[in-house]
Design a protein around this motif. Structure first.
Motif, PDB file in Angstrom:
ATOM      1  N   ALA A  84       0.832  -1.203   0.000  1.00 18.09           N
ATOM      2  CA  ALA A  84       0.000   0.000   0.000  1.00 18.09           C
ATOM      3  C   ALA A  84       0.868   1.255   0.000  1.00 18.09           C
ATOM      4  O   ALA A  84       0.599   2.229  -0.704  1.00 18.09           O
ATOM      5  N   GLU A  85       1.937   1.231   0.800  1.00 17.99           N
ATOM      6  CA  GLU A  85       2.830   2.386   0.837  1.00 17.99           C
ATOM      7  C   GLU A  85       3.529   2.578  -0.509  1.00 17.99           C
ATOM      8  O   GLU A  85       3.713   3.707  -0.965  1.00 17.99           O
ATOM      9  N   ASP A  86       3.926   1.466  -1.126  1.00 20.73           N
ATOM     10  CA  ASP A  86       4.595   1.558  -2.430  1.00 20.73           C
ATOM     11  C   ASP A  86       3.674   2.139  -3.487  1.00 20.73           C
ATOM     12  O   ASP A  86       4.101   2.929  -4.336  1.00 20.73           O
ATOM     13  N   VAL A  87       2.398   1.725  -3.448  1.00 20.65           N
ATOM     14  CA  VAL A  87       1.444   2.250  -4.428  1.00 20.65           C
ATOM     15  C   VAL A  87       1.279   3.757  -4.257  1.00 20.65           C
ATOM     16  O   VAL A  87       1.293   4.520  -5.224  1.00 20.65           O
ATOM     17  N   GLU A  88       1.165   4.187  -3.003  1.00 23.48           N
ATOM     18  CA  GLU A  88       1.024   5.620  -2.738  1.00 23.48           C
ATOM     19  C   GLU A  88       2.284   6.382  -3.131  1.00 23.48           C
ATOM     20  O   GLU A  88       2.214   7.459  -3.737  1.00 23.48           O
ATOM     21  N   LEU A  89       3.432   5.803  -2.807  1.00 20.45           N
ATOM     22  CA  LEU A  89       4.699   6.446  -3.164  1.00 20.45           C
ATOM     23  C   LEU A  89       4.875   6.517  -4.672  1.00 20.45           C
ATOM     24  O   LEU A  89       5.325   7.531  -5.219  1.00 20.45           O
ATOM     25  N   ALA A  90       4.531   5.445  -5.376  1.00 22.44           N
ATOM     26  CA  ALA A  90       4.656   5.421  -6.828  1.00 22.44           C
ATOM     27  C   ALA A  90       3.750   6.465  -7.480  1.00 22.44           C
ATOM     28  O   ALA A  90       4.129   7.130  -8.447  1.00 22.44           O
ATOM     29  N   ALA A  91       2.542   6.605  -6.933  1.00 23.42           N
ATOM     30  CA  ALA A  91       1.622   7.612  -7.476  1.00 23.42           C
ATOM     31  C   ALA A  91       2.183   9.019  -7.287  1.00 23.42           C
ATOM     32  O   ALA A  91       2.126   9.863  -8.196  1.00 23.42           O
ATOM     33  N   GLY A  92       2.736   9.276  -6.082  1.00 24.70           N
ATOM     34  CA  GLY A  92       3.322  10.593  -5.836  1.00 24.70           C
ATOM     35  C   GLY A  92       4.511  10.864  -6.730  1.00 24.70           C
ATOM     36  O   GLY A  92       4.679  11.981  -7.248  1.00 24.70           O
ATOM     37  N   MET A  93       5.356   9.855  -6.948  1.00 24.39           N
ATOM     38  CA  MET A  93       6.524  10.024  -7.809  1.00 24.39           C
ATOM     39  C   MET A  93       6.113  10.239  -9.256  1.00 24.39           C
ATOM     40  O   MET A  93       6.714  11.050  -9.974  1.00 24.39           O
ATOM     41  N   ALA A  94       5.084   9.533  -9.698  1.00 24.82           N
ATOM     42  CA  ALA A  94       4.614   9.709 -11.072  1.00 24.82           C
ATOM     43  C   ALA A  94       4.097  11.131 -11.288  1.00 24.82           C
ATOM     44  O   ALA A  94       4.358  11.759 -12.332  1.00 24.82           O
ATOM     45  N   LYS A  95       3.372  11.646 -10.304  1.00 29.83           N
ATOM     46  CA  LYS A  95       2.866  13.022 -10.409  1.00 29.83           C
ATOM     47  C   LYS A  95       4.009  14.023 -10.420  1.00 29.83           C
ATOM     48  O   LYS A  95       4.006  14.994 -11.194  1.00 29.83           O
ATOM     49  N   GLN A  96       5.006  13.783  -9.568  1.00 27.89           N
ATOM     50  CA  GLN A  96       6.152  14.683  -9.516  1.00 27.89           C
ATOM     51  C   GLN A  96       6.942  14.647 -10.824  1.00 27.89           C
ATOM     52  O   GLN A  96       7.394  15.688 -11.324  1.00 27.89           O
ATOM     53  N   ILE A  97       7.105  13.470 -11.392  1.00 24.56           N
ATOM     54  CA  ILE A  97       7.806  13.344 -12.679  1.00 24.56           C
ATOM     55  C   ILE A  97       7.056  14.083 -13.777  1.00 24.56           C
ATOM     56  O   ILE A  97       7.658  14.751 -14.636  1.00 24.56           O
ATOM     57  N   GLU A  98       5.746  13.968 -13.756  1.00 23.43           N
ATOM     58  CA  GLU A  98       4.938  14.675 -14.759  1.00 23.43           C
ATOM     59  C   GLU A  98       5.131  16.183 -14.647  1.00 23.43           C
ATOM     60  O   GLU A  98       5.284  16.887 -15.659  1.00 23.43           O
ATOM     61  N   LEU A  99       5.135  16.703 -13.416  1.00 24.57           N
ATOM     62  CA  LEU A  99       5.338  18.145 -13.220  1.00 24.57           C
ATOM     63  C   LEU A  99       6.738  18.572 -13.683  1.00 24.57           C
ATOM     64  O   LEU A  99       6.901  19.638 -14.293  1.00 24.57           O
ATOM     65  N   LEU A 100       7.734  17.729 -13.412  1.00 25.49           N
ATOM     66  CA  LEU A 100       9.095  18.051 -13.851  1.00 25.49           C
ATOM     67  C   LEU A 100       9.211  18.045 -15.363  1.00 25.49           C
ATOM     68  O   LEU A 100       9.930  18.874 -15.943  1.00 25.49           O
ATOM     69  N   GLU A 101       8.521  17.126 -16.015  1.00 29.42           N
ATOM     70  CA  GLU A 101       8.540  17.085 -17.476  1.00 29.42           C
ATOM     71  C   GLU A 101       7.912  18.342 -18.070  1.00 29.42           C
ATOM     72  O   GLU A 101       8.414  18.913 -19.043  1.00 29.42           O
ATOM     73  N   VAL A 102       6.808  18.785 -17.464  1.00 30.77           N
ATOM     74  CA  VAL A 102       6.160  20.017 -17.932  1.00 30.77           C
ATOM     75  C   VAL A 102       7.094  21.204 -17.750  1.00 30.77           C
ATOM     76  O   VAL A 102       7.255  22.051 -18.647  1.00 30.77           O
ATOM     77  N   ALA A 103       7.730  21.296 -16.581  1.00 27.46           N
ATOM     78  CA  ALA A 103       8.660  22.394 -16.324  1.00 27.46           C
ATOM     79  C   ALA A 103       9.844  22.344 -17.278  1.00 27.46           C
ATOM     80  O   ALA A 103      10.314  23.387 -17.765  1.00 27.46           O
ATOM     81  N   LYS A 104      10.332  21.152 -17.571  1.00 32.29           N
ATOM     82  CA  LYS A 104      11.455  21.001 -18.492  1.00 32.29           C
ATOM     83  C   LYS A 104      11.093  21.497 -19.886  1.00 32.29           C
ATOM     84  O   LYS A 104      11.873  22.224 -20.522  1.00 32.29           O
ATOM     85  N   ARG A 105       9.896  21.146 -20.358  1.00 29.36           N
ATOM     86  CA  ARG A 105       9.469  21.604 -21.689  1.00 29.36           C
ATOM     87  C   ARG A 105       9.353  23.123 -21.722  1.00 29.36           C
ATOM     88  O   ARG A 105       9.709  23.772 -22.724  1.00 29.36           O
ATOM     89  N   LYS A 106       8.877  23.714 -20.632  1.00 25.42           N
ATOM     90  CA  LYS A 106       8.751  25.175 -20.587  1.00 25.42           C
ATOM     91  C   LYS A 106      10.122  25.840 -20.593  1.00 25.42           C
ATOM     92  O   LYS A 106      10.322  26.872 -21.247  1.00 25.42           O
TER      93      LYS A 106
END
Length: 209
Positions: A84-106
């Motif tokens: 359960a902790e891994d699933v929550e952690l993975a979801a948070g990391m995926a969201k953070q990666i998505e935000l970093l990708e958006v910032a990188k493109r900008k």
């Protein structure tokens, strides 16, 4: 005669209930034994009667089997908790990666169509700070390289001075050796010259008539 289907409910008659318990208990113990022998399985069976009398069977050690069972249950609970902790952690990391990708493109000048003026100013400030950091790091690298070259230069100068000193010493020794050899040879030549004295007129050759 066809045997009727037994209804799965508590037997009200105490005598019938005790007889059924004895038969089924013995059959269950027999099946546990057969399962352990035929399939080489570790089997542990615990039965408490209505009067709290204990009946048990263990293919090896009841204590070791129970310990193994508890360890297995604890491991499963830990895995489920970590899962359960891994699933929550993975979801948070995926969201953070998505935000970093958006910032990188900008930062690369991509996907700026829906960017507000405040976001553009923020990106500009971040880029300016990044450029300052890069320049500072660049100067640090240059200064380090200059120091290394200066240190190498001093080392080469020292080595050159040592080599010159050795060369001068060797040249001096060779010159002294040549002078000494020349003196020895000169003294030898001088000693070979005839030093006998002769008194009188020099001898003349008699001319034959």
């Amino acid at each position: 005669m066809v045997r009727g289907k037994t209804q799965m409910r508590r037997i009200e008659n105490a005598t019938s209930r005790q007889v059924t318990f004895s038969k089924r208990r013995n059959g269950l113990l027999k099946k546990a034994f057969e399962l352990s022998v035929l399939c080489d399985a570790e089997v542990a069976l615990i039965i408490f009667s209505q009067s709290s009398k204990l009946y048990e069977y263990a293919s090896s050690s009841m204590h070791e089997t129970i310990k193994r069972y508890r360890d297995h249950v604890k491991e499963i609970q830990t895995q489920n908790s970590l899962g359960a902790e891994d699933v929550e952690l993975a979801a948070g990391m995926a969201k953070q990666i998505e935000l970093l990708e958006v910032a990188k493109r900008k930062f690369l000048g991509q996907g700026l169509g829906s960017t507000t003026i405040e976001e553009l100013l923020s990106i500009e400030e971040q880029l300016e700070r990044s450029v300052c950091v890069i320049r500072e790091r660049k100067m640090q690298v240059y200064n380090k390289q200059i120091q290394q070259l200066q240190s190498k230069e001093r080392m080469l100068i020292t080595e050159n001075a040592v080599l010159n000193e050795k060369y001068q010493l060797q040249t001096t020794e060779e010159s002294e050796e040549r002078i000494e050899n020349f003196t020895v040879m000169e003294n030898k030549d001088t000693s070979d010259v005839e030093t006998e004295l002769f008194i009188g007129l020099p001898k003349r050759k008699i001319k034959n008539n």
